[in-house]
Design a protein around this motif. Structure first.
Motif, short mmCIF file in Angstrom:
data_model
loop_
_atom_site.label_atom_id
_atom_site.label_comp_id
_atom_site.label_asym_id
_atom_site.label_seq_id
_atom_site.Cartn_x
_atom_site.Cartn_y
_atom_site.Cartn_z
N ILE A 27 0.84 0.76 -16.17
CA ILE A 27 0.42 0.51 -14.80
C ILE A 27 -0.82 1.37 -14.53
CG2 ILE A 27 1.06 0.61 -12.36
CD1 ILE A 27 2.66 -1.42 -14.05
N VAL A 28 -1.95 0.70 -14.23
CA VAL A 28 -3.18 1.40 -13.90
C VAL A 28 -3.33 1.39 -12.38
CG1 VAL A 28 -5.67 1.51 -14.22
CG2 VAL A 28 -4.23 0.61 -16.05
N PRO A 29 -3.17 2.52 -11.70
CA PRO A 29 -3.31 2.54 -10.24
C PRO A 29 -4.70 2.07 -9.83
CG PRO A 29 -2.32 4.57 -11.03
CD PRO A 29 -2.82 3.84 -12.25
N SER A 30 -4.78 1.44 -8.67
CA SER A 30 -6.07 0.91 -8.22
C SER A 30 -7.08 2.02 -7.99
CB SER A 30 -5.89 0.09 -6.94
OG SER A 30 -5.29 0.86 -5.93
N GLN A 31 -6.62 3.23 -7.67
CA GLN A 31 -7.53 4.37 -7.56
C GLN A 31 -7.23 5.33 -8.71
OE1 GLN A 31 -8.47 6.08 -3.78
NE2 GLN A 31 -7.60 4.37 -2.66
#
Length: 208
Positions: free
Chosen positions: A181-185
């Motif tokens: 999971i790559v956080p949007s920030q």
């Protein structure tokens, strides 16, 4: 001076570098660090926080668009402005040095080594063992930057995270890309539901 084919991983604090030339490469410049002159085909891959860089050549400089970095660039310099509000795995691998092998990525985790055990900084009862797979429930909401799951990162983020510890160990781990999971920030840290611990990285290889 940084020249030839030299490579520097981090430039931070109030560090100052005068010249970066040849095909030299610097990965991260942050804090209030300053690089006075980048020329030739040298590159500074990423600058952050209050850092400043001046260029004169066919260089590549990248930074987040919401940061107050200073880049004094020549017309030949390529400036890559990254949108940290729209991070994806592809954008992550284009910005950070991550080794990808088919469906898996090699990532890193800073842990504390206590009595020859690798334990989580957040919970010292949570142990990582070489050769074992570890699974955890992971928050899949990309709008949440820091949440539950197993946090991993590229090597330099992990080393920065644990740099003040007197018992830091750096673990190399294998992660299935479709679980990341790559956080949007995203600032370099991602999370996942499962990792396999490959090895402890020897100190002499931390910056290799």
């Amino acid at each position: 001076d940084v020249s030839g084919s030299a490579q520097i991983s981090d430039v931070s604090g109030s560090a100052q570098i005068s010249d970066v030339s040849g095909s030299a490469q610097i990965s991260y410049v942050y804090g209030s660090a300053q690089i006075s002159y980048v020329y030739g085909s040298a590159n500074v891959l990423f600058i952050d926080e209050q850092a400043s860089v001046s260029t004169s050549g066919k260089n590549i400089i990248s930074h987040y668009k919401d940061k107050s970095v200073t880049v004094n660039s020549s017309p030949d310099t390529t400036i890559v402005i990254l949108d940290r509000n729209n991070s994806t795995w592809d954008s992550y691998t284009s910005m950070f040095p991550v080794k990808v092998e088919n469906t898996k990525a090699i990532m890193y985790k800073a842990v504390r080594k206590i009595d020859d055990k690798y334990v989580s900084d957040y919970n010292n009862k949570f142990e990582y063992k070489i050769g074992e797979e570890i699974t955890e429930t992971c928050d899949e909401n990309v709008k949440v930057e820091c949440s539950f799951g197993i946090h991993v990162s590229h090597k330099m983020w992990a080393l920065r995270f644990g740099r003040s510890w007197n018992n830091i160990a750096l673990l190399e781990v294998e992660v299935e890309i479709d679980t990341i999971i790559v956080p949007s920030q995203c600032d370099g840290k991602v999370r996942t539901s499962k990792i396999k611990v490959i090895r402890e990285v020897a100190k002499e290889d931390w910056y290799a």
